[in-house]
Design an enzyme around this catalytic site. Structure first.
Site, PDB file in Angstrom:
ATOM      1  N   ASP A  22       0.819  -1.218   0.000  1.00  0.00           N
ATOM      2  CA  ASP A  22       0.000   0.000   0.000  1.00  0.00           C
ATOM      3  C   ASP A  22       0.851   1.266   0.000  1.00  0.00           C
ATOM      4  OD1 ASP A  22      -2.422  -1.319  -0.007  1.00  0.00           O
ATOM      5  OD2 ASP A  22      -2.723  -1.182   2.165  1.00  0.00           O
ATOM      6  N   ARG A 102       0.089   6.072  16.780  1.00  0.00           N
ATOM      7  CA  ARG A 102      -0.268   7.013  15.729  1.00  0.00           C
ATOM      8  C   ARG A 102       0.094   8.467  16.015  1.00  0.00           C
ATOM      9  NH1 ARG A 102       0.408   2.959  13.824  1.00  0.00           N
ATOM     10  NH2 ARG A 102      -1.043   1.635  12.670  1.00  0.00           N
ATOM     11  N   ASP A 131      -7.402   4.944  12.514  1.00  0.00           N
ATOM     12  CA  ASP A 131      -6.068   5.504  12.338  1.00  0.00           C
ATOM     13  C   ASP A 131      -6.040   6.783  11.515  1.00  0.00           C
ATOM     14  OD1 ASP A 131      -4.802   3.701  13.961  1.00  0.00           O
ATOM     15  OD2 ASP A 131      -4.417   2.267  12.366  1.00  0.00           O
ATOM     16  N   SER A 182      -5.055  -8.378   8.418  1.00  0.00           N
ATOM     17  CA  SER A 182      -4.434  -7.067   8.432  1.00  0.00           C
ATOM     18  C   SER A 182      -3.814  -6.884   9.815  1.00  0.00           C
ATOM     19  CB  SER A 182      -5.496  -6.002   8.168  1.00  0.00           C
ATOM     20  OG  SER A 182      -5.010  -4.756   8.577  1.00  0.00           O
TER      21      SER A 182
HETATM   22  N1  ARG Z   1      -8.705  -1.394  16.119  1.00  0.00           N
HETATM   23  C1  ARG Z   1      -7.421  -1.061  16.615  1.00  0.00           C
HETATM   24  C2  ARG Z   1      -7.309   0.426  16.784  1.00  0.00           C
HETATM   25  O1  ARG Z   1      -8.043   1.149  16.188  1.00  0.00           O
HETATM   26  C3  ARG Z   1      -6.291  -1.621  15.819  1.00  0.00           C
HETATM   27  C4  ARG Z   1      -6.299  -1.386  14.353  1.00  0.00           C
HETATM   28  C5  ARG Z   1      -5.031  -1.927  13.831  1.00  0.00           C
HETATM   29  N2  ARG Z   1      -4.959  -2.192  12.455  1.00  0.00           N
HETATM   30  C6  ARG Z   1      -4.889  -3.427  11.943  1.00  0.00           C
HETATM   31  N3  ARG Z   1      -4.581  -3.539  10.716  1.00  0.00           N
HETATM   32  N4  ARG Z   1      -5.134  -4.492  12.669  1.00  0.00           N
HETATM   33  O2  ARG Z   1      -6.497   0.887  17.526  1.00  0.00           O
END
Ligand code: ARG
Length: 412
Positions: A22, A102, A131, A182
């Site tokens: 990506d 983040r 994110d 993911s």
């Molecule tokens: N849901 C979690 C958060 O918003 C983790 C998201 C992480 N991304 C992934 N590709 N698993 O903090």
């Protein structure tokens, strides 16, 4: 510099670059579709992977500059520290590894943008997740003059089209069988979603887990470990001084071996969607469990009653993209004051996926054996209890009397 000769100098964008398909396609897309010079920024937060390789890949893909920042110490000092003080667990379970990373990545992007004279920040988040909100709100909080580009939200490329695009531009496409999930990882935990995990009824298959042994296969002997805290932070393990980064890595290993730190939740995303997520976070689970227990030993009932609701606020602010908010800073200052007392040792027992606190001690312990004991050494004034009960129950006594009179039919 011979800028006058060439056409107008191209503007720069600082892209949060992981090296995956990506973000690699993104490099090219920003160049071709937006006419920007791309500076790739890769942040080492303890995730697996060879950072120098990632950097080279960014340059090979067309970035004008590629930087790798080892931000592990910063992550520990400025993000994990307040999270530990706050026993931060979103919805009581998720230690927030992704969410805490983040704002730090955004901060480093903003700093790099300033160094490079860039007016854009870009990220590879989709339009359905948390994110994107975290990157963009953090950026706005740090420098509202920067614009954010979120190509994944704009382009309509399917996975196949992305692969075609990559081939067309000579971007290496991973040859290994793609993970059906993911995944996002850093030293505070591993987040895993998509694929069969999207069926909330279905038990996660073993291949969804990478950091932890399944509890069934964990050792038959329990493991005891001791974490030493000073000022509310781990400073040693099993009698040896260690820094928090090393303690975290060590606890991820031993906790993982014992199947500790698997979390399977239905979670409320900020954008209104319920999602099913799997987390592995042995160190975070162990540290928070131990820390919370030590607070029970060293802080007053009042302090704890004041602190616990704020812990939830911190977890929510971390999750909900408000890390750089004045309230979060104020709560951190509040916690810093209380944490001065949170010093001592906590003993944990790890056994087949479970971690239990089985002992704790502290020079600041508020536990008074003379007051607690039922033995002969009892120092508690039993007579004082009688007067206390009299006054404590007084409001209810008055209320009950009044109820009785009202019920006696004397109204009007
Ligand atoms: N849901 C979690 C958060 O918003 C983790 C998201 C992480 N991304 C992934 N590709 N698993 O903090």
């Amino acid at each position: 510099m011979d800028e006058k000769q060439g056409s107008k100098q191209r503007e720069k964008v600082v892209l949060a670059y992981s090296g995956g398909l990506d973000t690699s396609v993104l490099v090219r897309w920003l160049i071709e579709e937006r006419g920007l010079d791309v500076v790739a920024l890769t942040v080492d937060l303890g995730q697996p992977g060879e950072m120098e390789e990632v950097r080279r890949k960014a340059l090979a893909t067309g970035a004008v500059d590629a930087k790798v920042v080892d931000a592990r110490e910063m992550f520990v000092a400025d993000y994990l520290t307040p999270a530990i003080w706050a026993n931060a667990l979103y919805q009581g379970e998720y230690p927030l590894a992704t969410a805490l990373a983040r704002p730090l990545i955004a901060k480093l992007q903003v700093e790099e943008a300033h160094r490079q004279g860039a007016s854009y920040i870009a990220h590879g988040c989709t339009g359905k997740g948390n994110d994107q909100v975290r990157f963009e709100v953090a950026t706005a909080a740090l420098d509202p003059s920067l614009s954010v580009i979120a190509p994944m939200r704009e382009w309509k490329m399917t996975r196949e089209e992305e692969i075609d695009y990559a081939r067309k531009w000579g971007i290496p496409v991973p040859v290994t069988v793609e993970s059906p999930y993911s995944v996002d990882e850093n030293l505070w935990g591993r987040s895993c979603e998509c694929g069969v995990l999207e069926d909330p009824w279905r038990e996660p298959p073993e291949d969804a887990y990478e950091w932890t042994t399944s509890p069934e296969k964990a050792p038959d002997e329990p493991l005891y470990l001791e974490i030493r805290f000073e000022g509310g932070l781990p400073v040693g393990m099993d009698g040896e001084p260690m820094d928090l980064l090393d303690i975290t890595r060590r606890l991820n290993d031993v906790g993982g071996e014992h199947g500790v730190g698997r979390i399977d939740v239905i979670e409320d995303r900020l954008v209104g969607i319920k999602s099913r997520e799997i987390y592995e976070a042995p160190a975070a689970v162990l540290i928070i469990k131990a820390h919370r227990d030590l607070e029970q030993l060293t802080l007053t009932r009042e302090a704890l009653a004041g602190k616990r609701p704020l812990e939830q606020r911190v977890s929510e602010m971390a999750y909900e993209a408000l890390w750089f908010s004045p309230l979060n800073r104020a709560i951190e200052a509040f916690n810093r004051t209380l944490q001065e007392r949170v010093t001592g040792v906590v003993r944990l027992k790890l056994y087949k996926g479970r971690a239990t606190v089985v002992g704790r001690r502290s020079p600041n312990s508020l536990y008074d054996l003379g007051l607690a004991t039922y033995d002969a050494a009892d120092a508690f004034d039993h007579n004082a209890a009688r007067g206390f009960i009299e006054l404590w129950g007084l409001p209810l006594k008055v209320w009950a009397r009044s109820e009785k009179e009202a019920g006696g039919g004397t109204d009007e």
